[in-house]
Structure formats: C-alpha cells, structure tokens
Motif scaffolding. Structure first.
Motif, PDB file in Angstrom:
ATOM      1  N   UNK A   1      10.764  -8.637 -10.067  1.00 25.33           N
ATOM      2  CA  UNK A   1       9.488  -9.152  -9.577  1.00 25.33           C
ATOM      3  C   UNK A   1       8.913 -10.215 -10.513  1.00 25.33           C
ATOM      4  N   UNK A   2       9.070 -10.016 -11.811  1.00 22.07           N
ATOM      5  CA  UNK A   2       8.566 -11.009 -12.769  1.00 22.07           C
ATOM      6  C   UNK A   2       9.278 -12.347 -12.608  1.00 22.07           C
ATOM      7  N   UNK A   3      10.555 -12.295 -12.302  1.00 21.84           N
ATOM      8  CA  UNK A   3      11.321 -13.536 -12.135  1.00 21.84           C
ATOM      9  C   UNK A   3      10.818 -14.364 -10.956  1.00 21.84           C
ATOM     10  N   UNK A   4      10.265 -13.716  -9.949  1.00 23.98           N
ATOM     11  CA  UNK A   4       9.784 -14.448  -8.771  1.00 23.98           C
ATOM     12  C   UNK A   4       8.533 -15.263  -9.084  1.00 23.98           C
ATOM     13  N   UNK A   5       7.760 -14.809 -10.062  1.00 20.48           N
ATOM     14  CA  UNK A   5       6.480 -15.434 -10.411  1.00 20.48           C
ATOM     15  C   UNK A   5       5.518 -15.478  -9.215  1.00 20.48           C
ATOM     16  N   UNK A   6       5.705 -14.558  -8.275  1.00 22.75           N
ATOM     17  CA  UNK A   6       4.848 -14.509  -7.094  1.00 22.75           C
ATOM     18  C   UNK A   6       3.711 -13.512  -7.328  1.00 22.75           C
ATOM     19  N   UNK A   7       2.545 -13.742  -6.730  1.00 19.79           N
ATOM     20  CA  UNK A   7       1.398 -12.866  -6.984  1.00 19.79           C
ATOM     21  C   UNK A   7       1.524 -11.501  -6.315  1.00 19.79           C
ATOM     22  N   UNK A   8       1.471 -10.465  -7.126  1.00 19.94           N
ATOM     23  CA  UNK A   8       1.480  -9.087  -6.631  1.00 19.94           C
ATOM     24  C   UNK A   8       0.106  -8.512  -6.938  1.00 19.94           C
ATOM     25  N   UNK A   9      -0.679  -8.278  -5.907  1.00 23.89           N
ATOM     26  CA  UNK A   9      -2.073  -7.899  -6.077  1.00 23.89           C
ATOM     27  C   UNK A   9      -2.251  -6.397  -6.247  1.00 23.89           C
ATOM     28  N   UNK A  10      -1.302  -5.628  -5.723  1.00 26.39           N
ATOM     29  CA  UNK A  10      -1.380  -4.175  -5.879  1.00 26.39           C
ATOM     30  C   UNK A  10       0.014  -3.573  -5.810  1.00 26.39           C
ATOM     31  N   UNK A  11       0.156  -2.426  -6.462  1.00 26.33           N
ATOM     32  CA  UNK A  11       1.363  -1.612  -6.385  1.00 26.33           C
ATOM     33  C   UNK A  11       1.008  -0.337  -5.642  1.00 26.33           C
ATOM     34  N   UNK A  12       1.855   0.050  -4.703  1.00 31.56           N
ATOM     35  CA  UNK A  12       1.699   1.354  -4.051  1.00 31.56           C
ATOM     36  C   UNK A  12       2.658   2.308  -4.734  1.00 31.56           C
ATOM     37  N   UNK A  13       2.111   3.344  -5.365  1.00 30.79           N
ATOM     38  CA  UNK A  13       2.938   4.302  -6.103  1.00 30.79           C
ATOM     39  C   UNK A  13       3.874   5.055  -5.170  1.00 30.79           C
TER      40      UNK A  13
ATOM     41  N   UNK B   1       5.158   5.787 -14.095  1.00 33.65           N
ATOM     42  CA  UNK B   1       6.071   4.718 -13.695  1.00 33.65           C
ATOM     43  C   UNK B   1       5.376   3.650 -12.863  1.00 33.65           C
ATOM     44  N   UNK B   2       4.566   4.066 -11.907  1.00 31.79           N
ATOM     45  CA  UNK B   2       3.912   3.082 -11.045  1.00 31.79           C
ATOM     46  C   UNK B   2       2.836   2.309 -11.797  1.00 31.79           C
ATOM     47  N   UNK B   3       2.146   2.960 -12.716  1.00 31.24           N
ATOM     48  CA  UNK B   3       1.164   2.246 -13.524  1.00 31.24           C
ATOM     49  C   UNK B   3       1.841   1.261 -14.482  1.00 31.24           C
ATOM     50  N   UNK B   4       2.988   1.651 -15.027  1.00 29.80           N
ATOM     51  CA  UNK B   4       3.767   0.730 -15.860  1.00 29.80           C
ATOM     52  C   UNK B   4       4.185  -0.487 -15.039  1.00 29.80           C
ATOM     53  N   UNK B   5       4.677  -0.239 -13.829  1.00 31.81           N
ATOM     54  CA  UNK B   5       5.109  -1.336 -12.959  1.00 31.81           C
ATOM     55  C   UNK B   5       3.942  -2.269 -12.654  1.00 31.81           C
ATOM     56  N   UNK B   6       2.789  -1.687 -12.317  1.00 33.86           N
ATOM     57  CA  UNK B   6       1.607  -2.508 -12.035  1.00 33.86           C
ATOM     58  C   UNK B   6       1.245  -3.353 -13.250  1.00 33.86           C
ATOM     59  N   UNK B   7       1.273  -2.741 -14.416  1.00 33.02           N
ATOM     60  CA  UNK B   7       0.925  -3.452 -15.648  1.00 33.02           C
ATOM     61  C   UNK B   7       1.892  -4.604 -15.914  1.00 33.02           C
ATOM     62  N   UNK B   8       3.177  -4.363 -15.721  1.00 34.53           N
ATOM     63  CA  UNK B   8       4.196  -5.373 -16.019  1.00 34.53           C
ATOM     64  C   UNK B   8       4.111  -6.584 -15.085  1.00 34.53           C
ATOM     65  N   UNK B   9       3.745  -6.347 -13.819  1.00 36.33           N
ATOM     66  CA  UNK B   9       3.715  -7.460 -12.859  1.00 36.33           C
ATOM     67  C   UNK B   9       2.318  -8.046 -12.690  1.00 36.33           C
ATOM     68  N   UNK B  10       1.342  -7.521 -13.423  1.00 33.98           N
ATOM     69  CA  UNK B  10       0.001  -8.077 -13.382  1.00 33.98           C
ATOM     70  C   UNK B  10      -0.842  -7.659 -12.197  1.00 33.98           C
ATOM     71  N   UNK B  11      -0.487  -6.533 -11.555  1.00 32.88           N
ATOM     72  CA  UNK B  11      -1.286  -6.032 -10.434  1.00 32.88           C
ATOM     73  C   UNK B  11      -2.478  -5.240 -10.972  1.00 32.88           C
ATOM     74  N   UNK B  12      -3.657  -5.530 -10.485  1.00 32.22           N
ATOM     75  CA  UNK B  12      -4.859  -4.874 -10.999  1.00 32.22           C
ATOM     76  C   UNK B  12      -5.142  -3.538 -10.320  1.00 32.22           C
ATOM     77  N   UNK B  13      -4.442  -3.254  -9.218  1.00 37.61           N
ATOM     78  CA  UNK B  13      -4.684  -2.026  -8.456  1.00 37.61           C
ATOM     79  C   UNK B  13      -3.365  -1.294  -8.250  1.00 37.61           C
ATOM     80  N   UNK B  14      -3.412   0.039  -8.407  1.00 30.06           N
ATOM     81  CA  UNK B  14      -2.259   0.878  -8.084  1.00 30.06           C
ATOM     82  C   UNK B  14      -2.731   1.980  -7.138  1.00 30.06           C
ATOM     83  N   UNK B  15      -2.115   2.050  -5.967  1.00 25.80           N
ATOM     84  CA  UNK B  15      -2.539   2.959  -4.900  1.00 25.80           C
ATOM     85  C   UNK B  15      -1.784   4.288  -5.019  1.00 25.80           C
TER      86      UNK B  15
END
Length: 281
Positions: free
Chosen positions: A81-93, A118-132
C-alpha cells in the motif's frame, strides 16, 4: 466539505477481481484515482490473508476463499500500500476481532488483541487516521461490554495517530441495541443501514462529535444508490446526517450490487455523490 471514500473490498467485483485479491485491489485503487470521484479509500484487513486460521466470521462462506488466497503479513500489506502512494483514509480491521474477544476463551481473546494491534499498526503505517472495528460478536447473547472497553482502552493509546472507531454492528446482547453499545466508546463509525434497521439513526445525532466515519450502505441501481431494507432512502439519510446534523467528517461508500455492474455506472454514482457533497460543503 466531507471527504468521500469507498470501501475497496466489495468494489473489486466491478473490475472482475475477488475482494481478497491484493494486487487486484491495488489495480482498483489506481483506477479510482484516475477518475477523481473519491478522495481516498477504506482498505479492509482481510482474514483471508492470515495463514494461521480460517476466517471466523462467516467461516463456511469464506473457507474456499481462505484456501485460495495468497497470504501476507501486515508488514507486507503495508509495504504494498505504501508503494502505491494512494490516499487511504481508513482501515477496516479484521472482522474476527469481536468474535475472538467475546469467545470466553483465553487463547481466542489473546488472538483478538493481536488482531486489534495488527490493524492499528497497518493504519499507522499507511497514514490512515481512522480504524474501524466490529468489537463484539453479533450473534453472542451474553458478553461484557466493559471488558471490550477495557481492551480497546488498553491498546489504542499505543497508536495516538489513529482513531479506533467502533461500528454499530447488530447485536443479540439481551436488552441492548447497537447504539447503546457504541455510545460507550470515544470514536464511532456510523453504519447507516444498521442504524436504519434498528430505527436508531436519529439517536446518533447526540453522538455526532464522536462520529469520525459514516458508512453509506447502498446498492448500485443504474447510476444511483439505493438503501435496501430501510424505512428511509439513501439520499434522505445522507441529507439528514450531512445537512441536518452538520456532520463534516468522512463519508465512506460501502457498495453492494456490483456483480455484473458497469464501471461507468459506478463512476457516475460516485461522481454524483461527490458533486452533491461538494456543493453542500
């Protein structure tokens, strides 16, 4: 002006890919970026990618997909996901979180905590401010909401840049509704269809300062969205939340009815949603 997002998991069907196809998901994200009809996406951390156990949520329905799917670590998913450089606004756990936490089994509870991390780590790594999070087992008739609060309160401060937003998923807890469960938590994801199903949408206005994500459920009908199994229409619900409450946060489209749907109709429906929201911003 509300940021407009779309959940990628169900949307992959419109380009002929499975929801658990990670490269296909990236392909979808790139196509969506070119259309400029969304500001970003909601990315779901699928249980099909975990090589330890099959999905607990809807296991019989998803076991074949788990057997078929490639497996990825959280670091590998984050890297893609980081390689895409695309905006990820939220992660759904991973949707197994609540099933594990409400199991009454110490090993499963430990697994539920791992999935939260794991899902909070993923959100943090990709810059998503919300994790569902689906924080409880929707079918369980007895569990302790205070325990769920304690678990989330223990883990979430370790990820201060991410808001853990508990979704108002259905419940069979005696004498309790989804609204009465989610009001315990600091951050909320409001799913419009579930709120309509329980006739609780109006109650959520009192919690609007804690709502950081709204799941707009809708079936694609031509180039418009239709909210099924609800006493109010899709656009009526949107107007209530956005204009009536003054909600200016994230709006995430959770589409259905995409098998066999055209890409053109999806783009037109999302463009109409974004245009309407921009005009009201």
């Amino acid at each position: 002006m509300n940021p407009i997002s779309i959940s990628v998991a169900p949307t992959t069907y419109v380009i002929g890919k499975h929801y658990y196809d990670l490269p296909g998901t990236v392909e979808l994200m790139r196509q969506l970026e070119h259309t400029a009809v969304v500001d970003g996406v909601e990315f779901q951390n699928e249980a099909e990618w975990d090589n330890t156990v099959p999905p607990r949520d809807e296991r019989e329905k998803r076991i074949e997909a788990w057997n078929t799917s490639l497996k990825y670590t959280i670091d590998e998913i984050a890297g893609v996901l980081q390689e895409t450089r695309l905006p990820i606004l939220s992660i759904h756990a991973n949707r197994d979180v609540g099933i594990c936490l409400c199991s009454g089994d110490a090993r499963e509870i430990k697994e539920g905590k791992r999935l939260i991390h794991e899902s909070l780590v993923l959100a943090e790594k990709v810059g998503a401010e919300v994790c569902v999070f689906h924080l409880w087992d929707t079918w369980k008739e007895a569990f302790d909401p205070e325990f769920l609060q304690a678990v989330l309160n223990e883990i979430s401060p370790q990820y201060p840049g991410v808001k853990p937003a508990v979704e108002n998923v259905p419940t069979h807890l005696a004498g309790c509704t989804p609204f009465e469960l989610v009001k315990r938590f600091d951050w909320i994801t409001l799913d419009v269809q579930w709120a309509a199903l329980y006739d609780e949408l109006d109650r959520f206005e009192a919690l609007k300062e804690r709502i950081v994500n709204v799941h707009l459920r809708g079936r694609l009908d031509g180039a418009e969205w239709v909210l099924d199994r609800a006493p109010l229409g899709f656009y009526e619900a949107l107007t209530t939340i956005r204009d009536g409450w003054g909600y200016a946060g994230l709006l995430t489209m959770e589409p259905s009815g995409l098998r066999g749907a055209s890409w053109e109709n999806l783009v037109a429906a999302m463009a109409s949603l974004k245009r309407d929201t921009d005009e009201h911003g």
